[in-house]
Structure formats: C-alpha cells, structure tokens
Design a protein around this motif. Structure first.
Motif, PDB file in Angstrom:
ATOM      1  N   VAL B 270       0.838  -1.204   0.000  1.00 24.12           N
ATOM      2  CA  VAL B 270       0.000   0.000   0.000  1.00 24.12           C
ATOM      3  C   VAL B 270       0.876   1.257   0.000  1.00 24.12           C
ATOM      4  O   VAL B 270       0.621   2.206  -0.748  1.00 24.12           O
ATOM      5  N   CYS B 271       1.926   1.273   0.813  1.00 26.00           N
ATOM      6  CA  CYS B 271       2.819   2.444   0.890  1.00 26.00           C
ATOM      7  C   CYS B 271       3.531   2.675  -0.447  1.00 26.00           C
ATOM      8  O   CYS B 271       3.565   3.803  -0.962  1.00 26.00           O
ATOM      9  N   LEU B 272       4.122   1.630  -0.996  1.00 29.98           N
ATOM     10  CA  LEU B 272       4.905   1.791  -2.223  1.00 29.98           C
ATOM     11  C   LEU B 272       4.016   2.180  -3.393  1.00 29.98           C
ATOM     12  O   LEU B 272       4.389   3.007  -4.233  1.00 29.98           O
ATOM     13  N   TYR B 273       2.806   1.601  -3.462  1.00 30.33           N
ATOM     14  CA  TYR B 273       1.886   1.983  -4.544  1.00 30.33           C
ATOM     15  C   TYR B 273       1.387   3.420  -4.374  1.00 30.33           C
ATOM     16  O   TYR B 273       1.180   4.131  -5.366  1.00 30.33           O
ATOM     17  N   ALA B 274       1.202   3.845  -3.123  1.00 31.84           N
ATOM     18  CA  ALA B 274       0.772   5.234  -2.898  1.00 31.84           C
ATOM     19  C   ALA B 274       1.855   6.186  -3.420  1.00 31.84           C
ATOM     20  O   ALA B 274       1.554   7.196  -4.069  1.00 31.84           O
ATOM     21  N   SER B 275       3.120   5.862  -3.169  1.00 30.72           N
ATOM     22  CA  SER B 275       4.222   6.690  -3.672  1.00 30.72           C
ATOM     23  C   SER B 275       4.291   6.650  -5.187  1.00 30.72           C
ATOM     24  O   SER B 275       4.440   7.683  -5.848  1.00 30.72           O
ATOM     25  N   ALA B 276       4.201   5.453  -5.741  1.00 35.02           N
ATOM     26  CA  ALA B 276       4.310   5.308  -7.199  1.00 35.02           C
ATOM     27  C   ALA B 276       3.227   6.129  -7.888  1.00 35.02           C
ATOM     28  O   ALA B 276       3.495   6.827  -8.875  1.00 35.02           O
TER      29      ALA B 276
END
Lengths: 289, 289
Positions: B270-276
């Motif tokens: 969830v964190c990495l996709y939010a950044s991406a």
C-alpha cells in the motif's frame, strides 16, 4: 479472581484425554469443523476479538481452554470472558500444546461457533466495499485478505466456489482477529454470490492482471468511488472465465517495473485501499492530471 | 539441439554424489551461501529472469542443473541459457529433488552469484523510490516486498541491520524473479544505509502504525510525490527507536475498520503503490477534498 474469570476452582486441569479437549482437537480438521459447526481460535488476540464480538452475540464462544501460566498473566481478559458467559477451563501445558498448531503455543484456545451468515444478511445495509474470494486455495491468503478487508473498512468478505476454509488454523491466525470483525459468508455457487452482490447495489470489479484499464485510471474517472465488490481469483489461475465475464468491469493493478504480477494478498491490499481512498475522496472534480 | 542448449552430449546425468551437485546442495544454508558467494534459484521463471539479467552481466549464472524431463520440455529456454554462456548439466530426478526446497520440484535449479551491490551503486542515478527493510525476519516477506517494490518501479531494495537473507530459498521463490530485476544492497550498519539514502536525495519515510499523519494526507499535501526511501521495520517490533527518529517523516497506512494493523508485506504494498501513484500524478494542484 479465579471464580470471576469463569475458571472453576478445585477442578483438576483437563488433559489431552478429557473428552472436551479431544473433541476440540478434532476441530483442526475441516471435515470435523463442518460437522461440529465450530472452529479453534488460538492466542490472546483471538480471544480478545471473540469476547468483543460475544458482547453483541454471546453464542460466538463455545468454550475457552487456558493453561495456568496463561490464566495468571491474563486475569483481566479472562474476567471479561467470564462476563460474556464464556466457559473457561484450565488445561495442562501438554493439552494446550495438543490443541495448538503453532510452534510456541500461548496457552489459550477459544472454541468458537462458525461465524458465517447467509449471503443476504452479510450484504445487508447498503454495503460500499466487499471482497469476494473465488476459489482461492491458500489459508494464509484467506486470512491476510480478511485482515486487509477489515483494515479498509470493507463491509463483508465472501468466499465463493471451491475456496479454502476461512476457519483453517492458519487462516484464523493470518486474519489477526479480523475474522471476528466483519461479516463473512460462503457459497459454493459462484453465480449466487455475484447475484447477491449485484442485488446489493455493488459493481462487480474483477481483479485481472491482463485487464485493459488499471486502478489509476479507475480512480481518475471516479469508477472506484462507486459501491464495489472486488472479485479476486485463485492464486494459480486467477478468475475462471465465467466469473470474469460476469463482472461489470475488469481492472489491473498497474505494474510500473519488471515484475509480471503481484501475489494475491498484496494485489488485494492495493485494490481495496484504492477503493477505500476513492470512496472517501469522492468522485474527481475535473481533469486532475 | 542438446549441443546448442549447452547440455554436453554423452555425459551421464549427475547424481547427488557428484561433487558439483553436493556443493550446490550446501547452498541451501545461509552460512554456505555467504562463504561461496552463490545462491540457488529454483524453477523455470527464475532461470528466465537470470538469463535475462545475464545478457547484461554474464557472471550472474554460475551453472544450471536440469532433469531430462525439464530439458525436453524447455529447449528454447535452455538454448537461451547456452547463448549467455551458462553451463547446463543434466541431473537425475533424485539429484534435482535433493537440490529443491519445494514439494513438487520443476527439475531446474540455477546456481547464481550473489546479486548485492555496494550501497552507493544501488542508489546511483537519482532514485525516486526505494524500499529499506530494517531487521525483518521472514523470508517470505523479504521476497514479497522485493516483488512489490519491483512492481511499483522502485529503484532499489536495501536490507539493513540484522535482516533475513534475501537469497534464502523461500525469499527467492516469493520474489518471483524480482530479485533479478532491481538492484539490492545489504548492510548491517543501519546508519550507513540511512546516510546513503539521504545522500541520494531521498526523503526517509518511516512506515509506522502509530504515526500521526497517514498516507492519504501525505498524498494530498504532495509529500508522497517526492523522492522517497520507505523504511519498513521488523514484523514483530516495527522500526527500532533510533531508526524511527532518524526518519524525516513517519506515516501510517490509514485503518478505516477494526483491524489493528496490516502485516508487513501488505503494508509495504500500500505504501509503495501510494508513492508510485503520487510520483506519477505529480503534486496536487490545489485543495481537492
């Protein structure tokens, strides 16, 4: 203290041979769970969650087995268990180990009634976000998706088709208590599940690694802000063709790098969080890119 | 065909007792991997990914062991392995089983050189998104986060402190080939890792279930659009205090339901996709809520 916690004083701890313990031990097998209508939830966190649910529905807890070591360190919790009418019995360390499926048992096992509800009941009250697991096989995935669905504030989790048993010990542990937090329903008949979702006003969105549109586009168009039932297929083969074609929309998680795909639990996390955020932000007010 | 695939004709299949096979088998243990500087990657997909990487860096593949059954069904892949100079040897079914850590071996094991790079090299070229795993213990989580980081287009994955070995067989399998897709670096010295990230222009963002601000707010303010190194702590205890206080920002995944938290891999997804997504959408153009 012992009395208020529901533990009967002066009773010798149960052993593996005590009939109620050996009956409970059989619940580690799916066929026995289905027959008895009960399952085992291991650990203090599971008992916490079961007690909380039992405040609204006292039938949830059938009984609780604890070791002396656990009982002396968790008197508050056992008092609360006693308050909701749970029968708490002391067992020997070796009986607790026999009931446990973990390497380091905590010394507490809760025997619970199966939590399933009829489909229509699980979907009552205008749900906004539902996860549907179609034919998934891995208990860890089932539990992890339950936990993620709970975290995103989903209204229900449905198990459709030939899916893993959500009451499997590994699934219960992976759910980290979420099994007790939101309604679940199971049906072998996938069309019934899809029809119930549609009847509840949900858009059926298939998670499909090969879909044309991706989550980002769906967030931008406002589609994700609509009431949604996410359909997640099996780890090995994704959604079967009939289910995929019954969906109103198919979306993929965008892959920005070289990975071919995501695993089921992480894909479900990204999809459900995208919906949860879109539903809170509301439809886009105009071209934003 | 046999010749072009790198398989030597007329050579008897290797058995468990063949020295190169028994040397490879020792690589199932971390201490032996560290000593030899090699690891095992099991399955056709891993060989595919290794061959692709070997087109740029031929030293990656040390050698490949295949059963006759696998060789006859995967001649194209073995020809490509031969093209990048890989030494391919036939092994008996039982030798393949001895090298395998799975229940149903596919009949192909690739012996690879460790893929680590120095920190500065892994972080060269103005990275925008990096995942830092601090003291994580579970190999499945390590591999799953590698796969997710790869999917989000992250520039590197760093293992800091006393972390699980990313070359553990379970980690390699869970990474589904992503181990070969993006630079990885390891360092026991956490401050060195954090300093290297800062030097590379990355904001250090601690994933912290108890942080005041959440991902949604950070997406709205534009913070997530900045070059970011996400710091993920251990499954049991999260980030240690020193690492948490060294971070520039702490963010939590919002919990909309009753779950207490997410597991490491789903939180990282969830964190990495939010950044991406934030990095692709760009900073918000104004108050949107």
């Amino acid at each position: 203290l012992i009395r208020s916690s529901g533990l009967e004083p002066g009773v010798a701890p149960f052993t593996e041979r005590t009939p109620r313990v050996s009956a409970a031990r059989r619940l580690t097998r799916r066929v026995e769970r289905d027959k008895a209508g009960r399952f085992l939830a291991e650990g203090a966190n599971a008992l916490e969650c079961a007690v909380e649910l039992a405040q609204r529905d006292p039938r949830v807890i059938n009984e609780v087995f604890v070791t002396e070591r656990f009982a002396t360190r968790n008197t508050d919790l056992l008092v609360r268990a006693g308050d909701v009418g749970a029968r708490v019995s002391q067992v020997t360390e070796s009986a607790a180990a026999a009931l446990s499926e973990t390497v380091t048992p905590q010394g507490v096992i809760t025997v619970c009634e199966l939590l399933d509800r009829p489909l229509a009941e699980a979907l009552s009250g205008a749900p906004a976000l539902v996860a549907v697991l179609v034919g998934i096989a891995d208990p860890g995935n089932a539990g992890t998706v339950l936990r993620v669905a709970d975290a995103t504030g989903a209204d229900a989790v449905l198990f459709a088709g030939d899916s893993v048993d959500p009451y499997n010990g590994k699934a219960v542990r992976a759910s980290a208590g979420s099994l007790f937090h939101l309604p679940i329903a199971r049906s072998r008949a996938i069309p019934d599940v899809l029809a119930a979702c549609t009847a509840a006003g949900l858009r059926l969105v298939a998670a499909d690694a090969y879909a044309e549109d991706d989550l980002d586009e769906a967030a931008d168009t406002g589609l994700l802000a609509e009431p949604t039932a996410w359909l997640f297929g099996s780890e090995a083969h994704g959604l079967d063709a009939a289910t995929a074609s019954a969906a109103h929309t198919a979306l993929r998680v965008p892959i920005y790098g070289a990975a071919e795909s995501l695993n089921l639990a992480t894909a479900a996390a990204v999809c459900l969080y995208a919906s949860a955020r879109a539903q809170r932000v509301g439809p886009p007010s105009g071209g934003r890119r």
